[in-house]
Design a protein around this motif. Structure first.
Motif, PDB file in Angstrom:
ATOM      1  N   GLY A  81      -1.724   9.413 -31.801  1.00  9.31           N
ATOM      2  CA  GLY A  81      -1.968   8.042 -31.382  1.00  9.31           C
ATOM      3  C   GLY A  81      -3.258   7.488 -31.956  1.00  9.31           C
ATOM      4  N   ALA A  82      -4.281   8.331 -32.007  1.00  4.41           N
ATOM      5  CA  ALA A  82      -5.569   7.889 -32.534  1.00  4.41           C
ATOM      6  C   ALA A  82      -5.488   7.607 -34.028  1.00  4.41           C
ATOM      7  CB  ALA A  82      -6.633   8.946 -32.254  1.00  4.41           C
ATOM      8  N   LEU A  83      -4.816   8.485 -34.785  1.00  8.61           N
ATOM      9  CA  LEU A  83      -4.712   8.279 -36.217  1.00  8.61           C
ATOM     10  C   LEU A  83      -3.923   7.011 -36.523  1.00  8.61           C
ATOM     11  CD1 LEU A  83      -5.351   9.451 -39.025  1.00  8.61           C
ATOM     12  CD2 LEU A  83      -3.137  10.607 -38.934  1.00  8.61           C
ATOM     13  N   ARG A  84      -2.849   6.793 -35.794  1.00  6.91           N
ATOM     14  CA  ARG A  84      -2.049   5.576 -35.994  1.00  6.91           C
ATOM     15  C   ARG A  84      -2.888   4.336 -35.710  1.00  6.91           C
ATOM     16  NH1 ARG A  84       1.194   2.357 -32.384  1.00  6.91           N
ATOM     17  NH2 ARG A  84       2.829   1.248 -33.539  1.00  6.91           N
ATOM     18  N   ASN A  85      -3.622   4.343 -34.611  1.00  6.60           N
ATOM     19  CA  ASN A  85      -4.441   3.186 -34.269  1.00  6.60           C
ATOM     20  C   ASN A  85      -5.517   2.943 -35.318  1.00  6.60           C
ATOM     21  OD1 ASN A  85      -7.022   2.021 -32.699  1.00  6.60           O
ATOM     22  ND2 ASN A  85      -5.139   1.247 -31.776  1.00  6.60           N
ATOM     23  N   TYR A  86      -6.092   4.019 -35.843  1.00  6.99           N
ATOM     24  CA  TYR A  86      -7.109   3.889 -36.884  1.00  6.99           C
ATOM     25  C   TYR A  86      -6.521   3.192 -38.111  1.00  6.99           C
ATOM     26  CZ  TYR A  86     -10.632   5.338 -40.344  1.00  6.99           C
ATOM     27  OH  TYR A  86     -11.591   5.351 -41.321  1.00  6.99           O
TER      28      TYR A  86
END
Length: 237
Positions: free
Chosen positions: A156-161
């Protein structure tokens, strides 16, 4: 003018090599980065057969010093116009109901190198007003998948980044996007492991993705620069 460079971080026999071939066909000089060098001769021979100029470097992405050294060396080859970040996490999965803070933090060892890669290549891209980044992530970044435990947090964090980078650079000539993958990528190591096990072989049926098709879609995303994400989902709801 030197040939533009495409960096493939976390290259493997599946999607990483498909990305290398696709970008090589578009005229990029390809720089491969993987954890170990034992496959590099075969990778470079494969690309040479396709008329693609390539170099290869060994670096564990969680080793920030080594990764930085390799990225600096690649930068001497020419302008880095595209960077693809595709390594997967390696730590054992812990059920989401059982994770503690340390386990959750460890999952993000997969995310920090993506930020490091971006930090190394973006200044040049923004100065030129050209180039872009592509990130490969998992479907658990889009919808709840409890079986992936703490890894879902990092996805989720990588996608949001990636999506936030895209929004930040829309008017600056530089692209960012994410490939959200839900399925077994054919020719990849996980696919090979699953299909080699007779007790697990059935799990691959109907749940595989062609890495060449994903690489084609990635190139179109980079070329068009309008969509920040494409989801490849063969897992169903």
């Amino acid at each position: 003018m030197s040939t533009p460079v495409a960096v493939i971080v976390g290259v493997g026999p599946g999607l990483g090599m498909s990305m290398a071939r696709r970008l090589g066909r578009e005229g990029f000089r390809v720089a491969l980065i993987s954890r170990g060098a034992h496959r590099h001769d075969a990778y470079l021979a494969d690309l040479a057969e396709h008329g693609i100029e390539a170099t290869a470097y060994a670096a564990d992405v969680t080793d920030a010093d080594r990764l930085g050294e390799v990225l600096a060396e690649i930068a001497t080859l020419g302008d880095i116009e595209i960077a693809y970040y595709g390594p997967g996490p390696t730590q054992p999965i812990v059920p989401i109901t059982d994770i503690d803070v340390a386990t959750a933090q460890a999952a993000f060892e997969w995310v920090w190198p993506a930020v490091q890669v971006a930090g190394a290549v973006l200044p040049g891209m923004l100065k030129r007003g050209t180039g872009g980044l592509l990130f490969a992530g998992g479907l658990s970044g889009v919808r709840p998948m409890p079986m992936l435990g703490q890894l879902a947090l990092a996805a989720g964090a990588l996608r949001n980044y990636a999506l936030t980078l895209h929004a930040a650079m829309t008017d600056r000539g530089v692209y960012a996007g994410t490939l959200t993958i839900g399925g077994l990528v054919e020719r990849g190591d996980i696919h090979a492991m699953v299909t080699a096990d007779p007790t697990q072989f059935g799990a691959a049926q109907g749940h595989t993705l062609n890495p060449d098709e994903i690489a084609d879609a990635a190139w179109e995303m980079f070329r068009a620069r309008t969509e920040a994400e494409q989801v490849f989902d063969v897992l169903g709801d």
